[in-house]
Scaffold this motif. Structure first.
Motif, PDB file in Angstrom:
ATOM      1  N   UNK A 125       0.888  -1.229  -0.074  1.00  0.00           N
ATOM      2  CA  UNK A 125      -0.033   0.214  -0.081  1.00  0.00           C
ATOM      3  C   UNK A 125       1.011   1.166  -0.009  1.00  0.00           C
ATOM      4  N   UNK A 126       1.785   1.197   0.720  1.00  0.00           N
ATOM      5  CA  UNK A 126       2.943   2.240   0.827  1.00  0.00           C
ATOM      6  C   UNK A 126       3.396   2.768  -0.479  1.00  0.00           C
ATOM      7  N   UNK A 127       4.083   1.690  -1.041  1.00  0.00           N
ATOM      8  CA  UNK A 127       4.753   2.028  -2.488  1.00  0.00           C
ATOM      9  C   UNK A 127       3.556   2.285  -3.522  1.00  0.00           C
ATOM     10  N   UNK A 128       2.521   1.662  -3.310  1.00  0.00           N
ATOM     11  CA  UNK A 128       1.478   2.161  -4.561  1.00  0.00           C
ATOM     12  C   UNK A 128       1.189   3.599  -4.405  1.00  0.00           C
ATOM     13  N   UNK A 129       0.886   3.862  -3.142  1.00  0.00           N
ATOM     14  CA  UNK A 129       0.601   5.277  -2.586  1.00  0.00           C
ATOM     15  C   UNK A 129       2.001   6.406  -3.301  1.00  0.00           C
ATOM     16  N   UNK A 130       2.745   5.712  -2.919  1.00  0.00           N
ATOM     17  CA  UNK A 130       4.261   6.821  -3.246  1.00  0.00           C
ATOM     18  C   UNK A 130       4.271   6.955  -4.945  1.00  0.00           C
ATOM     19  N   UNK A 131       4.228   5.885  -5.510  1.00  0.00           N
ATOM     20  CA  UNK A 131       4.282   5.891  -7.033  1.00  0.00           C
ATOM     21  C   UNK A 131       3.186   6.562  -7.777  1.00  0.00           C
ATOM     22  N   UNK A 132       2.036   6.685  -6.934  1.00  0.00           N
ATOM     23  CA  UNK A 132       0.816   7.170  -7.867  1.00  0.00           C
ATOM     24  C   UNK A 132       0.479   8.752  -7.381  1.00  0.00           C
ATOM     25  N   UNK A 133       1.127   8.950  -6.125  1.00  0.00           N
ATOM     26  CA  UNK A 133       0.619  10.333  -5.683  1.00  0.00           C
ATOM     27  C   UNK A 133       2.008  11.355  -6.014  1.00  0.00           C
ATOM     28  N   UNK A 134       3.148  10.718  -5.878  1.00  0.00           N
ATOM     29  CA  UNK A 134       4.289  11.538  -5.990  1.00  0.00           C
ATOM     30  C   UNK A 134       4.733  12.376  -4.848  1.00  0.00           C
ATOM     31  N   UNK A 135       4.073  11.977  -3.382  1.00  0.00           N
ATOM     32  CA  UNK A 135       4.353  12.561  -2.321  1.00  0.00           C
ATOM     33  C   UNK A 135       5.634  12.052  -1.776  1.00  0.00           C
ATOM     34  N   UNK A 136       6.278  13.118  -1.198  1.00  0.00           N
ATOM     35  CA  UNK A 136       7.539  12.676  -0.378  1.00  0.00           C
ATOM     36  C   UNK A 136       7.367  11.885   0.696  1.00  0.00           C
ATOM     37  N   UNK A 137       8.559  10.959   1.118  1.00  0.00           N
ATOM     38  CA  UNK A 137       8.484  10.018   2.222  1.00  0.00           C
ATOM     39  C   UNK A 137       7.810  10.355   3.350  1.00  0.00           C
ATOM     40  N   UNK A 138       8.071  11.645   3.924  1.00  0.00           N
ATOM     41  CA  UNK A 138       7.670  12.045   5.099  1.00  0.00           C
ATOM     42  C   UNK A 138       6.250  12.489   4.929  1.00  0.00           C
ATOM     43  N   UNK A 139       6.106  13.082   3.964  1.00  0.00           N
ATOM     44  CA  UNK A 139       4.456  13.432   3.770  1.00  0.00           C
ATOM     45  C   UNK A 139       3.397  12.585   3.551  1.00  0.00           C
ATOM     46  N   UNK A 140       3.578  11.455   3.150  1.00  0.00           N
ATOM     47  CA  UNK A 140       2.959  10.453   3.150  1.00  0.00           C
ATOM     48  C   UNK A 140       2.587   9.884   4.462  1.00  0.00           C
ATOM     49  N   UNK A 141       3.888   9.525   5.049  1.00  0.00           N
ATOM     50  CA  UNK A 141       3.441   9.175   6.569  1.00  0.00           C
ATOM     51  C   UNK A 141       3.208  10.069   7.549  1.00  0.00           C
ATOM     52  N   UNK A 142       2.679  11.264   7.067  1.00  0.00           N
ATOM     53  CA  UNK A 142       1.857  12.299   7.945  1.00  0.00           C
ATOM     54  C   UNK A 142       0.492  12.083   7.862  1.00  0.00           C
ATOM     55  N   UNK A 143      -0.078  11.171   6.869  1.00  0.00           N
ATOM     56  CA  UNK A 143      -1.421  10.684   6.759  1.00  0.00           C
ATOM     57  C   UNK A 143      -1.870  10.183   7.789  1.00  0.00           C
ATOM     58  N   UNK A 144      -3.389  10.403   8.170  1.00  0.00           N
ATOM     59  CA  UNK A 144      -4.123  10.070   9.156  1.00  0.00           C
ATOM     60  C   UNK A 144      -5.166   9.187   8.835  1.00  0.00           C
ATOM     61  N   UNK A 145      -5.726   8.603   9.891  1.00  0.00           N
ATOM     62  CA  UNK A 145      -6.905   7.406   9.473  1.00  0.00           C
ATOM     63  C   UNK A 145      -8.055   8.390   8.978  1.00  0.00           C
ATOM     64  N   UNK A 146      -8.167   9.619   9.272  1.00  0.00           N
ATOM     65  CA  UNK A 146      -9.310  10.324   8.667  1.00  0.00           C
ATOM     66  C   UNK A 146      -8.989  11.130   7.580  1.00  0.00           C
ATOM     67  N   UNK A 147      -8.132  11.103   6.998  1.00  0.00           N
ATOM     68  CA  UNK A 147      -7.579  11.726   6.072  1.00  0.00           C
ATOM     69  C   UNK A 147      -7.486  10.800   4.758  1.00  0.00           C
ATOM     70  N   UNK A 148      -8.299   9.548   4.636  1.00  0.00           N
ATOM     71  CA  UNK A 148      -8.229   8.817   3.515  1.00  0.00           C
ATOM     72  C   UNK A 148      -9.578   8.947   3.171  1.00  0.00           C
ATOM     73  N   UNK A 149      -9.797   9.108   1.668  1.00  0.00           N
ATOM     74  CA  UNK A 149     -11.178   8.956   1.290  1.00  0.00           C
ATOM     75  C   UNK A 149     -11.092   8.103  -0.093  1.00  0.00           C
TER      76      UNK A 149
END
Length: 405
Positions: free
Chosen positions: A214-238
């Motif tokens: 899931x992490x790698x799939x999000x990284x390669x599709x959003x282009x987010x930086x490593x620390x940025x994606x790790x800042x996501x919360x459970x309520x931040x997923x839609x």
């Protein structure tokens, strides 16, 4: 006249790994630079407070602190106070970084193999350029405050200081930084490294868990930086809108990023697997460690996860290369405006996003090899065919213009 320390032999100079930049956990002073005796270096502490007041992130404070620690270690090794440093010390420091390189650190399991002070690999040009900028700004700050030397030991290039700024600038070209330091090295332009599709598939196949996929799939599709994606919360997923909310690294802004559908599939599998183990709450972190005791996933843990999968696949790709890969994929889509790619990547300038219009290395190689193959094919077709029996050769020479005399 510039004072020259002729007695200083840089070839014999050893810069011990003494002092440290400590992370305090105190929001008022996130980092503290301490000297070999364990006391805080107050000039650096004042400078870092000024950076914090200018709304610089903790990551910036740490980066500046590490550059200042390197400079202080050099001054401690040569026995020069920081407020007595001249251009001679600044020059020798830049030469030392260029030639001597990083002091090799002893491994914690084998402390006797690489004693502190021995020479390791050379500092990269980008590291030396960043260090020169930080130190020039540090001395500018103390020069304005009247607490440092009356002349900045890291001066600007005299040829850049004289005359009107951008006096001969071509209006068709972007403005470049005119405030170049005298000792600032030339940093080569690097093409961001992306991961070819075949190599990415090999790495992805060796990821051991749904969380990692899931992490790698999000990284390669959003282009987010490593620390940025790790800042996501459970309520931040839609999942319904295929959006995930992250906090931007530099500005701290909260932004929704679109992601691929398969990323949300892997995320759901990870959530089902960890459903009874993780604390619930919209503000709870989305990514957690898999080993107990469960803790929020850190950047270094995510980096090491991807590094292990890459080693298993025989790849040297890094976690940050996933951001470049996503950027290249989006920039190559003719139906996706480059301004949209800029927004998703969080670039302040469109010129930063334009570097992803540079052709990928593997694509260039493929097209050039195809060009050579086409040249060979066309050369084979240009071979003069053998005339049929009954035609006179001299007549054919006149007809086709092949006569040489």
């Amino acid at each position: 006249m510039l004072e020259d320390e002729s007695q200083r032999d840089l070839a014999e100079l050893l810069v011990p790994i003494v002092g440290a930049l400590e992370e305090t956990g105190d929001p008022w002073e996130p980092f503290r630079l301490i000297d070999p005796a364990g006391a805080a270096v107050q000039p650096v502490a004042v400078f870092l407070r000024d950076l914090q007041a200018a709304d610089r992130s903790e990551a910036t404070l740490r980066s500046y602190g590490m550059d200042l620690l390197r400079w202080m270690r050099f001054l401690w090794a040569i026995g020069s106070p920081w407020d007595r440093a001249t251009r001679a010390e600044a020059r020798d420091f830049c030469r030392w970084m260029l030639v001597a390189g990083k002091p090799a650190r002893p491994h914690w399991r084998r402390p006797d193999e690489a004693p502190a002070g021995t020479v390791g690999e050379a500092y990269a040009p980008s590291v030396r350029a960043h260090s020169e900028t930080v130190l020039r700004r540090f001395y500018d700050f103390h020069l304005d405050a009247g607490t440092g030397p009356i002349i900045n030991p890291f001066p600007l290039d005299r040829s850049r200081r004289a005359g009107r700024a951008h006096a001969h600038h071509n209006p068709m070209e972007p403005h470049r930084n005119e405030r170049t330091g005298l000792y600032r090295p030339k940093v080569p332009t690097r093409i961001p490294r992306n991961i070819p599709d075949a190599e990415f598939n090999e790495i992805f196949a060796r990821l051991p868990s749904h969380r990692d996929r899931a992490l790698v799939a999000f990284y390669v599709s959003t282009g987010a930086r490593a620390s940025e994606l790790l800042s996501a919360t459970q309520g931040g997923v839609d999942p319904g809108r295929q959006l995930i909310t992250v906090t931007r690294k530099g500005s701290g802004a909260v932004q929704e990023l679109p992601a691929s559908s398969d990323a949300f599939v892997w995320l759901r599998l990870y959530q089902v697997e960890m459903d009874e183990l993780l604390p619930k709450g919209r503000r709870q972190p989305l990514w957690w460690t898999l080993r107990r005791p469960l803790r929020p996933l850190t950047y270094h843990a995510a980096h090491r996860m991807f590094e292990r999968a890459g080693e298993a696949a025989g790849s040297t790709a890094t976690l940050h290369a996933l951001r470049h890969t996503a950027a290249y994929r989006m920039a190559e889509d003719p139906d996706l405006p480059l301004t949209d790619v800029q927004s998703v990547l969080g670039h302040a300038l469109l010129t930063t996003t334009q570097i992803y219009l540079t052709p990928r290395k593997e694509e260039v190689i493929r097209r050039v090899l195809a060009h050579h193959a086409e040249q060979v094919r066309q050369a084979a077709q240009r071979v003069t065919p053998t005339p049929a029996a009954g035609y006179r050769p001299e007549t054919l020479d006149v007809l086709f213009g092949t006569r040489t005399s």
